[in-house]
Write an enzyme that holds these catalytic residues in place. Structure first.
Site, PDB file in Angstrom:
ATOM      1  N   HIS A 137      -8.039 -40.755  19.120  1.00  0.00           N
ATOM      2  CA  HIS A 137      -7.102 -40.371  20.080  1.00  0.00           C
ATOM      3  C   HIS A 137      -5.933 -39.743  19.341  1.00  0.00           C
ATOM      4  CE1 HIS A 137      -9.987 -41.481  22.967  1.00  0.00           C
ATOM      5  NE2 HIS A 137      -9.508 -40.304  23.609  1.00  0.00           N
TER       6      HIS A 137
ATOM      7  N   GLU B 108     -21.748 -37.355  29.114  1.00  0.00           N
ATOM      8  CA  GLU B 108     -21.585 -37.659  27.738  1.00  0.00           C
ATOM      9  C   GLU B 108     -22.352 -38.916  27.109  1.00  0.00           C
ATOM     10  OE1 GLU B 108     -17.285 -38.292  27.537  1.00  0.00           O
ATOM     11  OE2 GLU B 108     -17.156 -39.538  29.536  1.00  0.00           O
TER      12      GLU B 108
ATOM     13  N   ASP C 165     -18.085 -37.757  22.781  1.00  0.00           N
ATOM     14  CA  ASP C 165     -19.089 -38.922  23.213  1.00  0.00           C
ATOM     15  C   ASP C 165     -20.488 -38.751  23.009  1.00  0.00           C
ATOM     16  OD1 ASP C 165     -17.117 -41.065  23.228  1.00  0.00           O
ATOM     17  OD2 ASP C 165     -16.299 -40.287  25.179  1.00  0.00           O
TER      18      ASP C 165
ATOM     19  N   CYS D 280     -15.880 -30.013  27.266  1.00  0.00           N
ATOM     20  CA  CYS D 280     -14.610 -29.883  27.226  1.00  0.00           C
ATOM     21  C   CYS D 280     -14.211 -30.955  25.894  1.00  0.00           C
ATOM     22  CB  CYS D 280     -13.929 -30.748  28.288  1.00  0.00           C
ATOM     23  SG  CYS D 280     -14.693 -32.209  28.755  1.00  0.00           S
TER      24      CYS D 280
HETATM   25  C1  PEP Z   1     -15.609 -36.279  25.109  1.00  0.00           C
HETATM   26  O1  PEP Z   1     -16.093 -37.448  25.004  1.00  0.00           O
HETATM   27  O2  PEP Z   1     -15.982 -35.172  24.530  1.00  0.00           O
HETATM   28  C2  PEP Z   1     -14.233 -36.007  25.964  1.00  0.00           C
HETATM   29  C3  PEP Z   1     -13.996 -34.866  26.226  1.00  0.00           C
HETATM   30  O3  PEP Z   1     -13.576 -37.332  26.402  1.00  0.00           O
HETATM   31  P1  PEP Z   1     -12.916 -38.376  25.305  1.00  0.00           P
HETATM   32  O4  PEP Z   1     -12.738 -37.440  24.138  1.00  0.00           O
HETATM   33  O5  PEP Z   1     -11.427 -38.242  26.113  1.00  0.00           O
HETATM   34  O6  PEP Z   1     -13.585 -39.411  25.399  1.00  0.00           O
HETATM   35 MG    MG Z   2     -15.582 -39.154  26.338  1.00  0.00          MG
END
Ligand code: PEP
Ligand code: MG
Length: 759
Positions: free
Chosen positions: A363, A604, A628, A675
């Site tokens: 993150h 995901e 994910d 996304c």
């Molecule tokens: C993903 O998993 O692609 C996503 C957009 O969520 P995060 O990166 O917050 O897990």
């Molecule tokens: Mg995710």
């Protein structure tokens, strides 16, 4: 055997430089194996020769002088074959070569094991004995295990040497290259500032100081502070502990004396080391000595010394807290960067980020991309505690870092930085233009947000909506769960800033690597554990408060969309929908006049890919989380740098899964967006557009690059590229064919400096 191995590795680990480390290795391995010779040869990358670097048993005067090419001698053979070699009589082997200056003619038997670090041969470990005999299987296994364990230690010691000038004999400070994984694209030239988590002694860096007296004073004050604490603690426990138990505090006090640990730290400070570094060094030596002892009681004393060290450090860091100096071009380095650390550097001074742990999908890397700061993650070989204050180059495209760069390299990278600045200016002009291909296909580009800073950036870049608002981000910077009212205010700000554009708010996605300090989740396997919707369905009170806040915040704006993370099946979706309807009923009963917002589901988890049709029937839209999805399809931890090169969203399995999701969602008449970080990669975006995604959502930094790319490529061409990509079974071939095709189209500009890691 295991114990011997552990002890040797521990001792080598605490060596102050490469030479000492190698000296310990040859001495201890020779002892442990009862051999007459133990030597280490390291491969010098400049000359491509194996150089004798340390020996016990051969003539020490030949150290640094005797060397052989990979095609010479038995050592060369072990190095090139990357296999151990066990010979009863070395002289009988056709590759035997004898070096008179070592005096090795006396030794008949030979056992050599390659030292391999990250698939690269760094050297050869050899033992020899006078009598002719085949080393037995156990001995061979021990040497192989030893060399596997030492590879990392040697690589680390070598890297430290190049940074601080303590490397191979005769070589001073040199440019060194460290390979990690790309975290956020871009290049930066600057100076390292090492940021430490509070009071962690092991990670204190070395630092030389001019004002030795000031450091001594700091240390004396810290000593006094800890002494006082000990006395108070002892007095406080007087009624609960017997006098002999309280004697522990006297031991502590004694250790702080000038004649003991305290005095040793003072001596090191006098050599010019800062107080914190001197403390780390002295405490480290004591701890190692204790830990190597066989007596359990004495081994336990190591933790007392550590504790004392931490207490002293806390005082020293308190005194220093305000004095971290950030140069104008700060490259922030840490063992594990945290979002909070980013906030500590004054605005405008941060040019790059380097983290030893984590990968491009951590993150903190996602935040760095949102902020447009070049970042390299997973630099596991960087001796980060030694780099404070040195010059550094961060190459966020390739995932590389250079320490002490040469003049030539610095110039080269400074030019890249300047080119980028100009490119960014050019891309600004795109803001008002639509994202439409030359043959007229319109591709809406949305942004991912989390921080408030993202809002302004997204608007500057011309985002057409928010495809993913990560609500856990505001939760992560709080000390407790935000109340409904507090959440309402935060969400209202997001919705109002983008109004009338749609804002897709994802319900709380904690767990995995996203921890809330006030709601700790400790699990063996967090990515397969209590995460995302699983947590919030188990805590309907959290879910209901959040969805009520979202609904209320949208009153009068009506641009809210709700997105559900980590859905693995219909049952979870149905439960979540039920709760959302309940929240909607409640807020309407309370007099808030809002329509039911569109609700979507994230795809995901592989299970969701196979149930796209069933899920699509129950929702208004779908959104693929490629971060994910890639992690779970390929079984590659998105945060583990060791397997980061296996994490690849252009893997054929991922491309096929994405294609299936779009086909099945459209089959049910539902729009589908994506996304994950993949959508922000200009080359990957071409394939996603060709698959038929209805919108792409990405970090604001990459949005103009993706727009620039899609405005150059016809949809018909994109479809051709997709057909070709889907026809390959090898990820590497997919990468290179896409790269070649874009070069042929004259679009290399966005896949050179300025592009993502894909190509
Ligand atoms: C993903 O998993 O692609 C996503 C957009 O969520 P995060 O990166 O917050 O897990
Ligand atoms: Mg995710």
């Amino acid at each position: 055997m295991l114990n011997t191995l552990r002890k040797i590795v521990q001792e080598v680990n605490s060596a102050k430089d490469l030479k000492t480390a190698l000296g310990i290795i040859v001495l201890r391995v020779k002892e442990a194996m009862g051999s007459q010779v133990c030597s280490v040869y390291l491969l010098d990358p400049e000359t491509n020769r194996f150089v004798l670097m340390a020996t016990e048993g051969l003539n020490k005067r030949s150290i640094g002088k005797v060397s052989m090419a990979p095609n010479e001698g038995l050592v060369g053979l072990v190095g090139t074959r990357e296999e151990p070699l066990n010979l009863e009589n070395a002289a009988d082997h056709p590759r035997y070569r004898y070096f008179a200056e070592t005096g090795e003619e006396k030794f008949a038997s030979f056992l050599g094991a390659p030292i391999i670090h990250h698939r690269r041969v760094v050297g050869v470990l050899v033992i020899q004995q006078k009598e002719r005999r085949q080393f037995d299987e156990g001995e061979e296994a021990f040497l192989v295990t030893m060399s596997a364990q030492l590879a990392g230690v040697i690589a680390h010691a070598e890297a430290t040497g190049s940074i601080r000038g303590l490397g191979r004999q005769g070589k001073g400070i040199q440019e060194a290259r460290f390979v990690g994984v790309p975290g956020s694209p871009g290049a930066a030239v600057g100076r390292a500032v090492v940021m430490l988590p509070p009071a962690d002694l092991e990670v204190v860096p070395d630092k030389t100081v001019d004002d030795i007296d000031a450091e001594l004073k700091l240390f004396q004050n810290a000593l006094e502070g800890v002494r006082e604490d000990m006395r108070k603690l002892s007095a406080k426990l007087a009624t609960q502990l017997r006098p002999e138990e309280r004697a522990l505090f006297d031991v502590y006090l004694m250790m702080l004396e000038d004649a003991a640990l305290g005095g040793e730290v003072i001596e090191v400070i006098k050599t010019g080391q800062w107080a914190q570094g001197a403390l780390r060094q002295v405490v480290g030596e004591h701890v190692n000595r204790f830990e190597l002892m066989d007596d359990d009681y004495l081994r336990e004393r190591a933790s007392d010394v550590k504790d004392l060290g931490r207490r002293l450090l806390a005082y020293l860091q308190e005194a220093r807290a305000q004095s971290l100096v950030y140069a104008d071009n700060t490259i922030l380095v840490s063992e594990e960067l945290t979002p909070a650390m980013l906030g500590e550097v004054p605005e405008g001074k941060l040019v790059g980020l380097v983290s030893v742990l984590g990968s491009g999908n951590s993150h903190v890397a996602i935040l760095a991309r949102a902020m447009g700061i070049p970042t390299v993650m997973g630099l596991v070989d960087l001796p980060y505690s030694k780099v404070d204050g040195i010059e550094m180059i961060v190459d966020g495209y390739k995932g590389e870092v250079f320490t002490n760069p040469s003049e030539v390299l610095r110039k080269q990278y400074s030019e890249v930085v300047e080119e980028e600045r100009q490119l960014a200016q050019g891309l600004d002009a795109l803001r008002e233009l639509p994202c439409v291909t030359p043959d007229g296909h319109r591709m809406p580009l949305w942004v991912n947000t989390g921080l408030l800073a993202d809002v302004a950036r997204a608007q500057q870049r011309g985002a057409e909506g928010v495809g993913l608002y990560r609500t856990e981000v505001p939760f992560m910077i709080q000390q407790r769960f935000p109340s409904e009212k507090e959440q309402l205010a935060i969400y209202r700000e997001q919705l109002a800033s983008f109004h009338p554009l749609p804002v897709t708010m994802r319900t709380l996605d904690i767990g995995g690597d996203k921890a809330l300090s006030y709601f700790p989740i400790k699990e063996e396997n967090p990515f397969l554990g209590w995460r995302g919707i699983r947590v919030t369905l188990d805590h309907p009170e959290i879910f209901l408060v959040q969805t009520r806040a979202m609904l209320k915040a949208s009153e009068g704006l009506n641009n809210l969309r709700i997105l559900l993370p980590m859905i693995s099946g219909i049952h979870e979706l149905e439960e979540a929908l039920h709760l959302i309807h309940r929240a909607w009923g409640e807020v309407r009963d309370e007099g808030t006049d809002v329509p039911m917002p569109p609700v979507g589901v994230m795809v995901e988890i592989p299970a969701a890919v196979y149930q796209t049709k069933e899920l699509a029937r129950q929702v208004d839209f779908l959104s693929v989380g490629s971060n994910d999805l890639t992690q779970y399809l390929l079984a590659v931890d998105r945060n583990n740098p060791r397997v980061a090169d296996l994490y690849d969203y252009l893997h054929p399995a991922v491309l096929q899964a994405l294609n299936t999701v779009v086909r099945d969602a459209h089959g049910e008449g539902k729009p589908v967006s994506i996304c994950g970080e993949m959508a922000g990669d200009p080359a990957a975006a071409i394939l996603l557009m060709a698959m038929g995604f209805d919108s792409l959502s990405m970090n604001a930094t990459n949005l103009p690059k993706v727009k620039w790319m899609l405005r150059q490529v016809n949809m018909s061409k994109a479809k051709e590229l997709l057909v070709e990509a889907l026809s390959h079974d090898n990820p590497q071939v997919i990468h290179s064919s896409l790269q070649l095709a874009l070069k042929n189209l004259g679009l290399a500009r966005m896949i050179g400096p300025g592009a993502n890691k894909t190509l």
